[in-house]
Design an enzyme around this catalytic site. Structure first.
Site, PDB file in Angstrom:
ATOM      1  N   GLY C 150       0.937  -1.411  -0.075  1.00  0.00           N
ATOM      2  CA  GLY C 150       0.261   0.076  -0.091  1.00  0.00           C
ATOM      3  C   GLY C 150       1.024   1.222  -0.160  1.00  0.00           C
ATOM      4  N   CYS C 151       0.012   2.130  -0.515  1.00  0.00           N
ATOM      5  CA  CYS C 151       0.765   3.185  -0.663  1.00  0.00           C
ATOM      6  C   CYS C 151       1.511   4.034   0.978  1.00  0.00           C
ATOM      7  CB  CYS C 151       0.145   4.749  -1.361  1.00  0.00           C
ATOM      8  SG  CYS C 151      -1.518   5.253  -0.357  1.00  0.00           S
TER       9      CYS C 151
END
Lengths: 347, 347, 347, 347
Positions: C150-151
């Site tokens: 995920g970012c």
């Protein structure tokens, strides 16, 4: 005087909540009822938390608003207000439509651009279209409905009026390049108002095909006394509020350097809400944000004998809620600026 | 082939650092030297931390750049490049001026709009003004200096060219309403580019008085074969990059619905960097950001027989550094798109 | 070597179109097929006009993508990718999931935070979660599926890794205040990403309740060798791209002024995509935009013996598409930076 | 009652012009004189065209302001106000300093963080630091000078007060991650407030080294009765107005779900300008813009026994001009909200 009981239909739209913001400071108004189809039963502060503890009214339905109010503001998609205005009229209430249903004098224009008919033609006889600075005489005995002008047409009509009345303009030459902030598109979700799509982006839309065109031409034709066609191209600006219209007209005569400035200054000298900027200044929408002002600057292009008129308003105030309240003041013979002394912030 | 040794004078300006960004991916180029008056002795990554570990070159002075390079890009205020181009020429180097000193063919235009003279008239004979799509034939034997076009004039010339060449335009009717992002104003600090002053703000500036006017008219006159005057009004957009020019021309003939589209499509069919959008589409600057493309959409206003041309570029790429590199490719007989296959991001 | 045939499922989402942008420049890749549920049958350039004339592929369906590709990137809502990965696996294709279905090692975490089960437990044995700088050893024989991080977790794991491995941190002290641009919320329309709602606005969301929390804690626990709980609060920034994570940790020991900087510099000295900024510099997301870099700056608060770690990435590149391509390079034993030499622009 | 004659020194700074905007609507105030070193002799509307035809006062010098006013607001860089306050005091005028010269009770703090001495120690005895909600009792007989609080410290003190007074906080655990709009940096031109540098950018600055730290700690220590040290990290947001402080504290006790909410609700129940949001809501700076409100939301992270307090103000109003006017109202025994009933717009 007793306070005017005011209601808002479509209170959770952007124009609706702006009406609330301004009306809360109006000394002669009592906000009596508000409605919303989408949020009926909720408080307005649940939808707009900026109003927490300031306005905790519950959103009702349209009938309740009409019932409880002396004057109703309606901010709805076109085609929905005629029936509501009729209901209001039958109960002797005044009605200000912030949409398009009472703006166009010729039904054929409405049919051509909106694809709808007038169902209550008689009712239109009690209505008028009114930019106060140009049309306040229309608000007289017998008028109980006002078609509140569109945002682009307001900026454009105020920008063009003195020159069109002067007869100095080649009427075939009018080109209007307008730019509006994103609130102009309203609260409804669309791809074009999705943040990553319109941030750091810019383009025109509905090029030479926007529904405000007949309204612009109606006023231009009235002012000039001739049938006028314009080219009108709106653009979407990556900012919240404000409209700039850059208007190009070719003069049919030679003029002195500041002649156009003096013409405008004289035309608007008694108008509080129109500020004709001094030669050398340029209108910027940031200077009118959150206020009811229209700033106009004039620029002569001697090389081509054109005048460039720059007209700036806040689309939500002078272009919608503020002008609607100005029209309400007219209907009630109040000073036009009552409740509208909004100082534009510097930033 | 050996790599071209390329230098940049004025490397810390916005066009300069954009040149570096693009040249770092150019397969035929070796960045040989860069200079800056303000930051001499520092590394470029100290001034632009985005380049940390990517380009750690030290900023030198102008003479070093000329000495070490085969070709020099210069991005400086007008009036400073003629002398540098002379120095470069004397050493047999090629020179691309991203400023205004080699753009105007008539010295009187330069004098009128910039208030300066040409000091080295002979040198101008070795130079040409070149938007590659329109003028690539000019870059031939004997040309070693290129006057790289301005950002507004590039968007406008590409937008106007097919129609002006077609002879279908009333040449007195051209009105250009351009809007540029703030990088167009450069790295220098000014009140108008101070964030709180230009964020949530919008206005025109230098109305009908911008220095790009003679450059626009020079190309328009060449294309149409007649002396053309235009009205040109630039505006400042609250975003970083990109220019939209909305161009209004009146036709001197009646045309079929998509005739103008086909005209443009044919005119630009072999041009990689000009994308003529299909009827119904509208150019948006977001679609060309960070790339060398110019997007053009055509819109016929039948009611007034006007065509509205919307032309979008990235002011820093096709409007400055990208086009300069395209011109370098021309000078070195490389495919024009070498190093310029920059895919515009979606957002 | 033959080009890798690559497909993208969910190509019209923001991560999908960013994959296309970057893959178009990857020398070892042929884009073989793309799909979209919403836009099947259209070309990608109809949905994203920035790709006009650059990529005119037609959007197909998921099965076509799996069929035509050696490696499939999938960017879909969680819960949808397990079944697709199984299909791909059965056909001997490699699979990179940009969503959450292969990120969490413990199924109970997935159940707790996403409310879903793993249906294909065996399949997870062929997968690994991989931030290349920390986990590249995991991509070995037998691994054909990668859970792309995920970012937020990417920015945070890279920011925390050296200190957590050092043992100098009080593991109960970790507080992470992250801020992300609006593209992080994707292409779907929501009130919170409606322009007038998020422009000139700022607030946290999902305070201490964001689904990236278990992913952050998983990596932190692995790095420290102990079970770690963190407080994680994301905020929505009014800009398109980029994440800054400001991370607060209390040290369990006294350190010299630049000791932490040297620790990080050494830890990442061979990592191209992690730039440890020099003492005195501060990470800014603008310096990594459009690139695969993670910039980290270290700040010692002597008064409280805390270290503040500032970690910046582009959420769409290192936080999604770029890291996915880096993982693809790992799977194919290509140099990790192949196709990822993206120079971040200055603005 | 006669109107208070009010003057503003430093009227062309951002806090100065915001004072004008609000004071123009204050029923008990007459704006008597304004000054500016940079623009002496010009009208304020020449510097701020938003005030055209609304306020056309001429900018004078400091002595004129002191002479003509009963109460002087001064908004100047630190170190300049002590001498002016002395002059005002000698003439029996009241003085509100929007800068830092009367904020810190301990001179050694002022020396450490600002590098300056108190020259007029006696004068400080007539002054007090006052966030009205916390310190209004200080404004009593003998007090004629007020040190108006800083923007960050206001948002933080109001956010921390109830919990710090409750004794439930581990006083070593306080971490404050604040984010401010660009107006906080003032009207002066700097590279960091140049539009292309801060648009689409985000980063912290003066990490754990901002001059507001001792002011924050002063109030926190007073509230808790112990010497408190905090970690404070400010960030620059790409928007004009507003501050969000996200404050992290660890509890030294277990609490019920909404216990902290009830604590705050009770603490602030009589405070008009502090709105404690209901559980489930999150403070957003857009909801307080252009108003004197402070919105606070409370979030319990049960997993770590931390409370996250989100506190939002408009840095120019509650963080500067609005609070200064609230303090003026206190000095004159007016209702605290006089002239401050500013409804925050929805957008």
């Amino acid at each position: 005087m007793n306070k005017i009981k005011v209601g808002i239909i479509g209170a959770t739209g952007y124009a609706g909540v702006e009406l609330i913001r301004i009306l809360l400071g109006h000394p002669n108004v009592e906000l009596a009822a508000i409605s919303s189809v989408s949020f009926e039963g909720k408080t307005i502060s649940e939808v707009y938390p900026n109003l927490t503890e300031i306005c905790e009214m519950v959103l009702g339905n349209e009938d309740e608003v009409i019932e409880k109010s002396d004057l109703i503001f309606a901010s709805l998609p076109h085609g929905l207000c005629e029936a509501l205005a009729l209901k209001a009229d039958q109960k002797g209430k005044k009605f200000i439509d912030l949409g398009a249903d009472f703006r166009l004098a010729k039904e054929e224009d409405y049919e051509e651009w909106y694809g709808l008919h007038y169902n209550e033609k008689e009712l239109h006889g009690k209505s008028c279209y009114c930019i106060p600075e140009l049309h306040r005489d229309r608000v007289k005995e017998g008028i109980s409905i006002i078609g509140n002008p569109g945002c682009y047409p307001t900026s454009i009509a105020l920008g063009l009026a003195p020159l069109l009345k002067s007869g100095m303009v080649d009427l075939n030459s009018i080109i209007i390049d307008s730019k509006s902030g994103v609130t102009g598109a309203g609260r409804g979700l669309t791809q074009t108002s999705h943040y990553p799509e319109c941030n750091e982006a810019f383009s025109p839309y509905k090029v030479a095909a926007h529904r405000h065109t007949p309204e612009i031409e109606q006023t231009a034709s009235e002012l000039s006394g001739q049938d006028v066609k314009v080219t009108f191209v709106p653009h979407l600006l990556p900012l919240n509020r404000g409209i700039i219209s850059t208007i190009y007209v070719t003069l049919n005569t030679q003029v002195q350097d500041n002649a156009v400035y003096y013409l405008y200054q004289k035309f608007y000298e008694k108008e509080k809400f129109v500020r004709v900027l001094k030669p050398g200044q340029t209108a910027n929408l940031k200077n009118v944000k959150y206020s009811n002002y229209c700033d106009i600057s004039l620029h002569l292009d001697k090389r081509t004998n054109r005048v460039i008129i720059v007209s700036a308003i806040d689309n939500m105030v002078k272009g919608a809620a503020g002008q609607a309240i100005q029209n309400m003041n007219l209907l009630y013979h109040l000073p036009e600026d009552t409740g509208l002394n909004l100082v534009p912030p510097a930033f």
